[in-house]
Every structure is written in C-alpha cells, then in structure tokens.
Design a protein around this motif. Sequence first.
Motif, PDB file in Angstrom:
ATOM      1  N   ALA A 134       0.845  -1.197   0.000  1.00 53.07           N
ATOM      2  CA  ALA A 134       0.000   0.000   0.000  1.00 53.07           C
ATOM      3  C   ALA A 134       0.878   1.245   0.000  1.00 53.07           C
ATOM      4  O   ALA A 134       0.592   2.222  -0.689  1.00 53.07           O
ATOM      5  N   LEU A 135       1.970   1.200   0.733  1.00 53.20           N
ATOM      6  CA  LEU A 135       2.901   2.340   0.736  1.00 53.20           C
ATOM      7  C   LEU A 135       3.447   2.558  -0.668  1.00 53.20           C
ATOM      8  O   LEU A 135       3.450   3.676  -1.193  1.00 53.20           O
ATOM      9  N   SER A 136       3.906   1.484  -1.283  1.00 48.68           N
ATOM     10  CA  SER A 136       4.495   1.615  -2.612  1.00 48.68           C
ATOM     11  C   SER A 136       3.473   2.138  -3.608  1.00 48.68           C
ATOM     12  O   SER A 136       3.751   3.062  -4.373  1.00 48.68           O
ATOM     13  N   PHE A 137       2.297   1.554  -3.597  1.00 50.92           N
ATOM     14  CA  PHE A 137       1.315   1.924  -4.617  1.00 50.92           C
ATOM     15  C   PHE A 137       0.713   3.301  -4.348  1.00 50.92           C
ATOM     16  O   PHE A 137       0.752   4.178  -5.198  1.00 50.92           O
ATOM     17  N   PHE A 138       0.180   3.506  -3.175  1.00 50.97           N
ATOM     18  CA  PHE A 138      -0.574   4.740  -2.928  1.00 50.97           C
ATOM     19  C   PHE A 138       0.337   5.930  -2.646  1.00 50.97           C
ATOM     20  O   PHE A 138       0.108   7.013  -3.131  1.00 50.97           O
ATOM     21  N   TYR A 139       1.363   5.729  -1.836  1.00 51.43           N
ATOM     22  CA  TYR A 139       2.174   6.871  -1.421  1.00 51.43           C
ATOM     23  C   TYR A 139       3.244   7.212  -2.450  1.00 51.43           C
ATOM     24  O   TYR A 139       3.499   8.367  -2.738  1.00 51.43           O
ATOM     25  N   LEU A 140       3.926   6.177  -2.952  1.00 52.10           N
ATOM     26  CA  LEU A 140       5.102   6.458  -3.773  1.00 52.10           C
ATOM     27  C   LEU A 140       4.776   6.501  -5.264  1.00 52.10           C
ATOM     28  O   LEU A 140       5.354   7.287  -5.999  1.00 52.10           O
ATOM     29  N   SER A 141       3.884   5.652  -5.740  1.00 47.19           N
ATOM     30  CA  SER A 141       3.677   5.546  -7.183  1.00 47.19           C
ATOM     31  C   SER A 141       2.399   6.191  -7.690  1.00 47.19           C
ATOM     32  O   SER A 141       2.345   6.616  -8.842  1.00 47.19           O
ATOM     33  N   SER A 142       1.369   6.258  -6.842  1.00 45.30           N
ATOM     34  CA  SER A 142       0.108   6.786  -7.366  1.00 45.30           C
ATOM     35  C   SER A 142       0.238   8.219  -7.888  1.00 45.30           C
ATOM     36  O   SER A 142      -0.461   8.584  -8.833  1.00 45.30           O
ATOM     37  N   PRO A 143       1.134   9.057  -7.355  1.00 48.38           N
ATOM     38  CA  PRO A 143       1.266  10.390  -7.952  1.00 48.38           C
ATOM     39  C   PRO A 143       1.627  10.322  -9.442  1.00 48.38           C
ATOM     40  O   PRO A 143       1.059  11.062 -10.252  1.00 48.38           O
ATOM     41  N   ASP A 144       2.547   9.427  -9.813  1.00 47.67           N
ATOM     42  CA  ASP A 144       2.876   9.269 -11.233  1.00 47.67           C
ATOM     43  C   ASP A 144       1.681   8.727 -12.000  1.00 47.67           C
ATOM     44  O   ASP A 144       1.391   9.137 -13.111  1.00 47.67           O
ATOM     45  N   LEU A 145       1.034   7.740 -11.384  1.00 51.23           N
ATOM     46  CA  LEU A 145      -0.001   7.016 -12.111  1.00 51.23           C
ATOM     47  C   LEU A 145      -1.256   7.862 -12.283  1.00 51.23           C
ATOM     48  O   LEU A 145      -1.895   7.840 -13.326  1.00 51.23           O
ATOM     49  N   LEU A 146      -1.628   8.599 -11.242  1.00 52.81           N
ATOM     50  CA  LEU A 146      -2.900   9.311 -11.303  1.00 52.81           C
ATOM     51  C   LEU A 146      -2.737  10.742 -11.806  1.00 52.81           C
ATOM     52  O   LEU A 146      -3.609  11.252 -12.513  1.00 52.81           O
ATOM     53  N   LEU A 147      -1.639  11.393 -11.431  1.00 54.81           N
ATOM     54  CA  LEU A 147      -1.479  12.796 -11.833  1.00 54.81           C
ATOM     55  C   LEU A 147      -0.738  12.897 -13.152  1.00 54.81           C
ATOM     56  O   LEU A 147      -0.772  13.918 -13.823  1.00 54.81           O
ATOM     57  N   GLY A 148      -0.025  11.848 -13.526  1.00 55.33           N
ATOM     58  CA  GLY A 148       0.678  11.846 -14.808  1.00 55.33           C
ATOM     59  C   GLY A 148       2.161  12.077 -14.621  1.00 55.33           C
ATOM     60  O   GLY A 148       2.595  12.836 -13.759  1.00 55.33           O
ATOM     61  N   MET A 149       2.931  11.415 -15.458  1.00 54.08           N
ATOM     62  CA  MET A 149       4.388  11.491 -15.386  1.00 54.08           C
ATOM     63  C   MET A 149       4.897  12.906 -15.636  1.00 54.08           C
ATOM     64  O   MET A 149       5.976  13.282 -15.188  1.00 54.08           O
ATOM     65  N   ASP A 150       4.143  13.686 -16.438  1.00 56.67           N
ATOM     66  CA  ASP A 150       4.629  15.012 -16.801  1.00 56.67           C
ATOM     67  C   ASP A 150       3.994  16.114 -15.967  1.00 56.67           C
ATOM     68  O   ASP A 150       4.170  17.294 -16.249  1.00 56.67           O
ATOM     69  N   SER A 151       3.253  15.721 -14.936  1.00 56.60           N
ATOM     70  CA  SER A 151       2.569  16.748 -14.150  1.00 56.60           C
ATOM     71  C   SER A 151       3.566  17.534 -13.293  1.00 56.60           C
ATOM     72  O   SER A 151       4.724  17.143 -13.151  1.00 56.60           O
ATOM     73  N   ASP A 152       3.089  18.624 -12.726  1.00 51.65           N
ATOM     74  CA  ASP A 152       3.933  19.529 -11.937  1.00 51.65           C
ATOM     75  C   ASP A 152       4.595  18.771 -10.775  1.00 51.65           C
ATOM     76  O   ASP A 152       3.904  18.240  -9.906  1.00 51.65           O
ATOM     77  N   PRO A 153       5.929  18.713 -10.779  1.00 52.73           N
ATOM     78  CA  PRO A 153       6.602  17.938  -9.730  1.00 52.73           C
ATOM     79  C   PRO A 153       6.284  18.420  -8.322  1.00 52.73           C
ATOM     80  O   PRO A 153       6.333  17.640  -7.367  1.00 52.73           O
ATOM     81  N   ALA A 154       5.919  19.714  -8.196  1.00 46.21           N
ATOM     82  CA  ALA A 154       5.609  20.229  -6.859  1.00 46.21           C
ATOM     83  C   ALA A 154       4.347  19.578  -6.292  1.00 46.21           C
ATOM     84  O   ALA A 154       4.148  19.501  -5.090  1.00 46.21           O
ATOM     85  N   LYS A 155       3.472  19.146  -7.202  1.00 48.64           N
ATOM     86  CA  LYS A 155       2.220  18.529  -6.745  1.00 48.64           C
ATOM     87  C   LYS A 155       2.244  17.016  -6.871  1.00 48.64           C
ATOM     88  O   LYS A 155       1.323  16.340  -6.435  1.00 48.64           O
ATOM     89  N   ARG A 156       3.311  16.506  -7.522  1.00 49.91           N
ATOM     90  CA  ARG A 156       3.309  15.085  -7.836  1.00 49.91           C
ATOM     91  C   ARG A 156       3.789  14.284  -6.628  1.00 49.91           C
ATOM     92  O   ARG A 156       4.876  13.725  -6.601  1.00 49.91           O
TER      93      ARG A 156
END
Lengths: 255, 474
Positions: free
Chosen positions: B106-128
């Motif tokens: 859950a840590l890996s998926f929700f905390y560490l990876s979901s920002p890339d997956l849900l917000l997008g790889m190219d999204s604003d790093p400050a919010k990612r």
Amino acid sequence: MSHHLPKKLRTDLNPSRLLTFKIDGRDVSAREDESILAVARQNNIAIPTLCHLDGLSERGACRLCIVEVRGVAKLLPSCVTFPRQDMEVITNSERVITYRRKILELLFTERNHVCSVCVSNNHCELQNLSVELGVTHVHYNYLYPQLAVDASHSRFSVDHNRCVLCLRCVRVCDEIEGAHTWDIMGRGITSKVITDLNQPWGTSETCTGCGKCVQVCPTGALSEKGKSVAEMIKRRQFLPYLQMMRGRQEESWQK
Amino acid sequence: MGKTLTIEPISRIEGHGMITVTLEDDGSVSDAQFHVTQFRGFEKLCEGRPYYEMPSITERICGICPVSHSLASGKACDSILGVHPPETAVLLRRLLNCGEYIQSHALSFFYLSSPDLLLGMDSDPAKRNIVGIIEAYPEIARDGIRLRKIGQQVIEIVSGKRIHPAWVVPGGVSAPLTAEHRDTMLQMIPEALAIITKTLTMFKKSLENYREEIATFANFPTLFMGMVDAEGNLEHVYGKLRIIDAKGHIIVDNVDPSDYQAHLGEAAEDWTYLKSPYYKPMGYPEGIYRVGPAARLNVCNGCGTPLADQEWAEFRSLERGPVMSSFFNHYARLIEILFSIEIMERILRDPAILSPRIRAFAQPNFLEGTGCVEAPRGTLIHHYRVDENGLMTWANLIVATGNNNLAMNRGVLQVAKRFITGSEVTEGTLNRLEAVIRAFDPCLSCSTHALGKMPLQIEFRRRNGTLIRTLQRT
Ligand code: SF4
Ligand code: SF4
Ligand code: FES
C-alpha cells in the motif's frame, strides 16, 4: 531487611547508639552502622543506585548514589557512607542530579549499549536509571571498545559490551554461592570481569552453574542462553531467602 | 564530446540512489547506470554477535520491511538450531507477513507511485506527491492511508509493535495470539477487501493510459524467480524457489533456499554498493533475472485463494508468456494485497492459531543456516555461519532489490534510450527514469543497507566526467 537483623551486634561500635540527622531537611533517626542509603530508603527517600543490591555487601562502585553533605566539599556515595549526629544530607540538589546524569552518560560511553538488540531491553536497570534520571542524550564521545562475547558456557553467556562493572556478579558468586568464579582484572575503564584465571567461562572449574550472577546482573551483560532480544527478565527473589538460610550475617560481609 | 547525465538522489524510493546517463555528442544515449551510493555493511558488523540477536539486528536494516528481515533471519536461526517451529508459530509468522505485505504494497502503490499514475508522469513535480493525490483524489488517498494502516495494525496486534517488533525468535515466535486480537483482525477484513477490489478495478481501467510506460519500463525478456508452495501456488514465507525463463518454462523448481548458491552467483561492480546476483548456469551478466510482485505472479501456477486467483488469471492473460514489463509490478502489488487479505482470513479462521505452543527450543546444532522469504520487493535470503558457541562468524544477505539490480540497470537504459533525445531533457523524462526504478520499488536501505530519503539532484556530465550543470529538485 530489618526483620532479619542479626542477633549478634557489632562489638566495635556501641550497638545501642542511635543518632539523629537530617536528610533533605527531614529529621531522621538511625543506628550508626546503617548507611545513609539504608536510612533514606527506610524513610521513603529515593536515591538511585546501580551497584548496590539488597543482600550483597556494598561496593561503592557506580557512584550513582552520591549525596551532598553540608560542610563536606566532596559528594559522597550514600551506600558506603555512615551518618553522624546532626549531619545534613541533601539527596536531590541540582549539583547531585547533574553529576548523577554525567556518571550515567559516562557509563554508556564506556561500552557498546545497543538496547534494541539487547536481551535485557525493557528489563534493564541501566535503562531504567536513564529514564528515571532523564538522560536522553550522551554528551561525551563513545569509546567503542572492541569487546568479545564469551558464549562458551553451556547455559549462560557474558557480553562485556553491556557490563557496567558493578561487580554484583563477583559478590554474589563469592558471598552467596561461595564459588568465587568471578573476579575483576585491569584498572579503571579497562577493567573487565573474568571467570577463574581469565579463561573462557565454559572451561571454569569453580563455576557451579547456579546462575546467581546472571540473575543479579543489572544489565544484559550476563544472560541465559536461548533468551531472545528483550526476553531476559532477571529473578532476584532468591537473594534474601538464601541469605537468611545460610545464616550469614550482614556485619561479616562488611569487613 | 559525449556527456553524462546524473540523477541524484532519486526521490520517492527508500534510500540513496543515483542514475547517470552518458550521452553522445548528438545527444543520443550511449549508456545508463543505476548506482547505489551508500554502504552500511550489516554483514560485517554482526560478526561476533550471538545468532539469536540476528532477527533484531537485521530488522534494523529497514523501516519498511523489518518483518521480512526478521522472518528470514528467524528461519536461518531455526536451521542453525535444527528445529521446526510448531504449527502455530508458522501460522503466526505467516500472519505477520500478511500485515507487512498489505502495508508495504500500500505504501508503494498509494504513497510512492500513485502520484505518477494518477497525476501523470509530466505533471507539476511540486504537486506530484501524496499531498497532490489527497487534493485531487481524496477518496483514493483515504483508501490508501486506511489500507496501509490496516496492515500496520495487523503487525502491531500480532507482534506487539508496529516497526521492529523483536517477536520473531529462533524456533518460533515469542508471544501467542489471543482470541480477542484474532477477532479484531477478522473485523478489518471486509473493509480491506472492499478497498483493494475498488482500487484494482480503477487501476485496470487506467492501464490504457500508460502504454508508453508499459512498453519501456524494463520491458525485456529475463528470467524470473520467486517462491511457490508444494502445489506451485504463490507463497511468501514457507516455500521453495522456482526460476522460469522468458518464455515461461520452469528451468529450476523446488529449490531449497539453503542450496541458493548452486543457482545464484553474486557479482560486485565498483560503481555501486549493490551486489548483482545472477543465475549461475548462464553466467554474468547474462543470467539476469527479476524478482518481486510481477515475478512471483509469473512463476506461480496460481494464488490458491479464490479472489486472487481470478485476478491472477486476468493478469497472466496480459501477455502470452510471463508478463515482461516491470510497470506491471504496480498491478501485481494490488493482486498480492488481495492475496494477503485472503490468506490472513484463512489463517485467522484456523483454530490452531490460538494455541500457546509457539516455540521450539534448542541449542545451536548446526554451524550454518539459511532462511529465505519473499519480501514485498522480492526474494530475501539470509545465510549465517556460527561457531560452536553460537556466535556469528559470517553472514551473507541477498536482498530483494539486489536480485533486481541487473534488470533495473537495463530498465534505466531502456527508458533513457526511448525518452532522451537531444541535449534538452524534460522534467517528465527525468521523472520516468526515476519511475522505472520506482516500478521495482527498490529498497536501497535493505540492499546496501542504507537509510534515508533525499530530494532529487540531476547532474549533466561530459563523457570525461566534467560537470555541465546541476538541476535540483526538492
Ligand atoms: S544492558 Fe541495558 S542499557 Fe545496555 S544495551 Fe542492554 S538494555 Fe541497553
Ligand atoms: S557482568 Fe553484570 S553483574 Fe557483573 S560486573 Fe558486569 S554488569 Fe555487573
Ligand atoms: S550504589 Fe552506591 S556506589 Fe553504586
């Protein structure tokens, strides 16, 4: 231990002589052959100790029980200091407390105490004392000595990394078990407890395997094999009974 | 004049890492390496310590998967003693492991990876990051936090402490389970199942969006290794090792972990502190293999629990043979959470779980012992030698992330080649370079055995090593 008082009293002192003095401003009375520590405890005045153990002779090794005595410049270890008439003892001055903390910190720096992997974690007198005295940090450099574990005994092991040189093991083995397996070698902080002639515990000819040393050791230095981290809970209830049964008298140990 | 691009340290992974990319004059990528830049040397410092301290010492390697280290270590100690822990101890150890899988995945998926997956790889790093997720997808963030908490609570209830429990001991465990605690855990199961089912559905729907990443995130043929039970089903704690080739054929099966050295070699490189294990018969570096969630689902015949089996079948239908892209580790992690919840329920309903017989006692009977478990990030092997008195003389740890070292390096090169063209490297590309590492969810704390998380730093270097410029991201 007052209800097991020896019948035969010391002859070099006036046995009936009682005196009064002050601890932390309170008037207390005492026999003159009782230590300040003993009198304080009878009066519910707390003084921290480490090397002292009820039922063993006093050693004065750890100095955690230091108190101030009005008119005396030095701080005195209350476990081996006896009261005088009208003495004024202070157990909790800022100065005393600061020194106790420093002593404790230095004890930690002398060896390698890694509580999280220690058999005695959560059941350790040294740990308890740091909590009691509020030692959260050590302000001195650690010495990190390289010390080996001796696990050659079939039932016990000694880890010098956790020894505080209180010498309870030496005293209980000599005074209660009568084997005198343990002794101490070296000087100052390079001292080390040894078995027989500084040989592996497992090869000791005098050790009876009774385990009293393990039970009285305040830290994780002496432990039973097979106990895992935080599982070594020491049982010391036997000491007063044994002492009574063997009929050995407090006074004879003091000599 | 070629140049080197360095990403250091990599963010949102556990520990210290750095990527360097060597660029040709025309800006094309000639090489890429993933370095692990810290060294902790637990193997050395445990020399001379009693074997029974090892579960607690090695637990300290990592704050995320201490449970796996204590289990592998406990098993290595069991084999030094030469005992089989009682049935209940085995059940309890497996139960503890379920808690860890739930919280770690859950840590890996929700905390560490979901920002890339849900917000997008190219999204604003400050919010990612997880905070960005809380803003944009509050419900998913809540689910993730809740699921991780359930995993942590299971660990806490079973072992008495959330991290670094010291409850796994040589020969078994140190305290039994009460009926009250069992019931508390049973009550958590419906909620956990609901969260994971919902997340799986959402994730599967979104797979379409990651076609590029799926194609390039370490998507190449390798061997896979993982633990299976006697029926060949997924098993995390008590099983034997199986290795399959890139086509899915079993090349070795039923390997007792104590024989690992017959199959695995370990190479060391001077540019990283992370060892590179390889499959021995194929040599170094050809014997590249992968471990971890997707690898485990690739090697097994199924999960052996009803819900996870359905998901497993769907997962395996993604590709004809083994699932190759390491991107699918995210997917596999969700399936393993489901599996762990089902196993947890099965264990809790077993009447034997409450027995007070939880420990076998013995003195060391063997001078050597090996313990192996599947940690959330992959196969973890502890191998110890002791003297006659039970004091450690030697230790070797092969950690999950180490197993994947060769594959991570090749994955970084693959992404670099696909996304870096010309000298301007976009932030999104840098993030993908990190994300491919993150798909493996490496735990560098464990692997080197290093600690800490750091903000990202990127270095552009010429071939001869001179620094061109540095980008810093916090
Ligand atoms: S002996 Fe006490 S203070 Fe020393 S490591 Fe063990 S628990 Fe800590
Ligand atoms: S081994 Fe234990 S009892 Fe003996 S001196 Fe050291 S700390 Fe004291
Ligand atoms: S208790 Fe008095 S010196 Fe140790």
